[in-house]
Design a protein around this motif. Structure first.
Motif, PDB file in Angstrom:
ATOM      1  N   ARG A 244      -5.728   2.260 -11.462  1.00  0.00           N
ATOM      2  CA  ARG A 244      -5.089   2.944 -10.527  1.00  0.00           C
ATOM      3  C   ARG A 244      -5.506   4.553 -10.561  1.00  0.00           C
ATOM      4  O   ARG A 244      -4.926   5.119  -9.673  1.00  0.00           O
TER       5      ARG A 244
ATOM      6  N   ASN B 270      -5.637  -1.881  -4.479  1.00  0.00           N
ATOM      7  CA  ASN B 270      -5.954  -0.788  -5.372  1.00  0.00           C
ATOM      8  C   ASN B 270      -6.549   0.403  -4.828  1.00  0.00           C
ATOM      9  O   ASN B 270      -7.589   1.058  -5.341  1.00  0.00           O
ATOM     10  N   GLY B 271      -6.326   0.784  -3.601  1.00  0.00           N
ATOM     11  CA  GLY B 271      -6.809   2.023  -3.142  1.00  0.00           C
ATOM     12  C   GLY B 271      -7.542   2.389  -1.718  1.00  0.00           C
ATOM     13  O   GLY B 271      -7.478   3.417  -0.972  1.00  0.00           O
TER      14      GLY B 271
ATOM     15  N   THR C 191      -0.013   3.072  -2.924  1.00  0.00           N
ATOM     16  CA  THR C 191      -1.105   3.906  -2.903  1.00  0.00           C
ATOM     17  C   THR C 191      -0.901   5.480  -2.329  1.00  0.00           C
ATOM     18  O   THR C 191      -1.192   6.503  -2.759  1.00  0.00           O
TER      19      THR C 191
ATOM     20  N   ALA D  13      -6.111   4.272   1.173  1.00  0.00           N
ATOM     21  CA  ALA D  13      -6.016   5.612   1.411  1.00  0.00           C
ATOM     22  C   ALA D  13      -6.694   6.306   2.439  1.00  0.00           C
ATOM     23  O   ALA D  13      -6.211   7.365   2.775  1.00  0.00           O
TER      24      ALA D  13
ATOM     25  N   GLU E 262      -6.860   6.828  -7.574  1.00  0.00           N
ATOM     26  CA  GLU E 262      -5.846   7.169  -6.284  1.00  0.00           C
ATOM     27  C   GLU E 262      -5.171   8.370  -6.731  1.00  0.00           C
ATOM     28  O   GLU E 262      -4.996   9.124  -5.665  1.00  0.00           O
TER      29      GLU E 262
ATOM     30  N   SER F 149       1.020  -1.214  -0.029  1.00  0.00           N
ATOM     31  CA  SER F 149      -0.065   0.130  -0.011  1.00  0.00           C
ATOM     32  C   SER F 149       0.889   1.126   0.117  1.00  0.00           C
ATOM     33  O   SER F 149       0.330   2.315  -0.053  1.00  0.00           O
TER      34      SER F 149
ATOM     35  N   TRP G  81     -14.176   4.133  -8.990  1.00  0.00           N
ATOM     36  CA  TRP G  81     -13.264   3.173  -8.177  1.00  0.00           C
ATOM     37  C   TRP G  81     -14.090   2.097  -7.675  1.00  0.00           C
ATOM     38  O   TRP G  81     -13.673   0.893  -7.925  1.00  0.00           O
TER      39      TRP G  81
END
Length: 390
Positions: free
Chosen positions: A232, A281-282, A63, A285, A235, A60, A190
């Motif tokens: 991606r 994939n995010g 990210t 965050a 992000e 991560s 997303w």
């Protein structure tokens, strides 16, 4: 947070107006790069059962870099009219100067191991991996599963960043002028992409690990999900929106750090029960975003100490060189020690980390900064202050 003090009208040829350096964010880049390094080295040197759960989310860190890239580029360029051709040209030159020197060198250093892995592979992976020797220098390999992770695997994220840079002049005005609508569309995109990718992976790679798949089909599908620039992109847009939010709302730094810690603990606890695609994939965050906002507000403390800031400045080199450093240690171990480091994982990981750190300092001082200055001088007076660059 309001617009930072110290922004002056743009000088002729300058890539963007001067901005106050965000030193804590520079330092945090090292934290994220080290997190990725620890994640990879843990998997290279230790059995999976011995890896602590927080380390298992080390991927991560990428990210964080995508979020930070959006945030810092918006911070640097929010007062620039990128519709103007000259401004776009200066932006592109600044990005090439920032990224390409160390990026190309890291690819060159990894070529011997690519040749060895291609020779050991079977079609269709063999041809796809070989194609990365051409695609990676062009920054195109993240689009091609099989090639995306063949030549110095961490380089896939630079390929993705190049797409972000291409779209930045279009995305920045949307994030600044209509942040609510842009946020809603980004979240919807997303969610749809993550859901579709999760269903596809469950359908065509049942029981496989997205992080460490086995078998040609699962490997190619996992790379198509993990490394595809369009998957991606949310992000990066989230980083732009994070900057837009910071101009309107200020939350105390302590509160932001608390939010980041709570989100991190929650993600670690929930990770075994969440789809890997969403985590990779995010979703992380949730922890990185408040940390970035906190870092942007810090003007004192350990993160702004010169030593920590220097580590942040070498973080790009560290991120790109840590995989070749491991490959070199592994090759020397097999050639000279008969593979004895397999029984001494802490020693092996320590040697690889020390080598990566030493290479990073050398690359930053001897390649990254001198080449950046030469590229910018070749374009005239355009310059971009290094401390605020992602």
């Amino acid at each position: 947070m309001t617009d930072p003090a110290g922004i002056a009208p743009s000088a002729p040829g300058r890539a963007h107006p001067p901005v106050a350096p965000l030193r804590a964010l520079t330092a945090l880049r090292f934290v994220a790069a080290a997190y990725v390094l620890v994640f990879h080295y843990a998997r290279f040197f230790f059995p999976e059962a011995a890896i602590p759960a927080p380390i298992g989310l080390g991927y991560s860190g990428v990210t964080f870099f995508f979020l930070l890239s959006g945030f810092i580029l918006a911070y640097n360029y929010h007062a620039v009219d990128l519709r103007e051709p000259g401004a776009r040209a200066r932006f592109r030159r600044a990005r090439v100067a920032r990224v390409y020197p160390v990026y190309l060198l890291s690819l060159a250093l990894a070529l011997p191991w690519l040749a060895a892995w291609v020779a050991k592979s079977a079609p269709p992976l063999q041809g796809l991996m070989a194609a990365s020797a051409v695609l990676a220098p062009l920054g195109l390999h993240a689009w091609v599963p099989g090639a995306a992770c063949a030549l110095n695997c961490p380089s896939w994220s630079v390929s993705v960043e190049l797409v972000f840079y291409a779209l930045f002049p279009v995305l920045l005005p949307l994030a600044l002028r209509t942040p609510g609508r842009t946020a809603a569309l980004t979240l919807a995109a997303w969610g749809a992409l993550a859901a579709a990718a999760s269903l596809a992976f469950a359908r065509y790679a049942p029981g496989a690990s997205l992080i460490d798949p086995t078998g040609t089909g699962p490997v190619l599908l996992a790379q198509a999900i993990k490394y595809n620039p369009l998957l991606r992109l949310p992000e990066f847009v989230a980083g732009l929106l994070l900057y837009a939010a910071s101009r309107r709302v200020r939350i105390p730094t302590g509160g932001l750090l608390g939010l980041a810690a709570l989100a991190a603990l929650g993600l670690v606890a929930a990770a075994p029960h969440l789809p890997e695609v969403v985590l990779h994939n995010g979703l992380t965050a949730l922890a990185w975003a408040p940390l970035i906002l906190a870092g942007a507000q810090m003007r004192s403390g350990p993160l702004v100490a010169p030593g920590f800031v220097f580590l942040g400045r070498i973080s790009f080199a560290l991120y790109l060189i840590h995989a070749p450093a491991y490959a070199l240690v592994n090759s020397l171990d097999r050639a000279a020690l008969g593979g004895r480091l397999r029984d001494l994982p802490w020693l092996g990981a320590g040697l690889a980390a020390a080598l990566a750190l030493g290479f990073s300092v050398a690359l930053h001082r001897l390649v990254e900064e001198p080449a950046r200055r030469r590229i910018l001088r070749a374009g005239g007076p355009a310059r971009e202050p290094a401390p605020a660059s992602p």
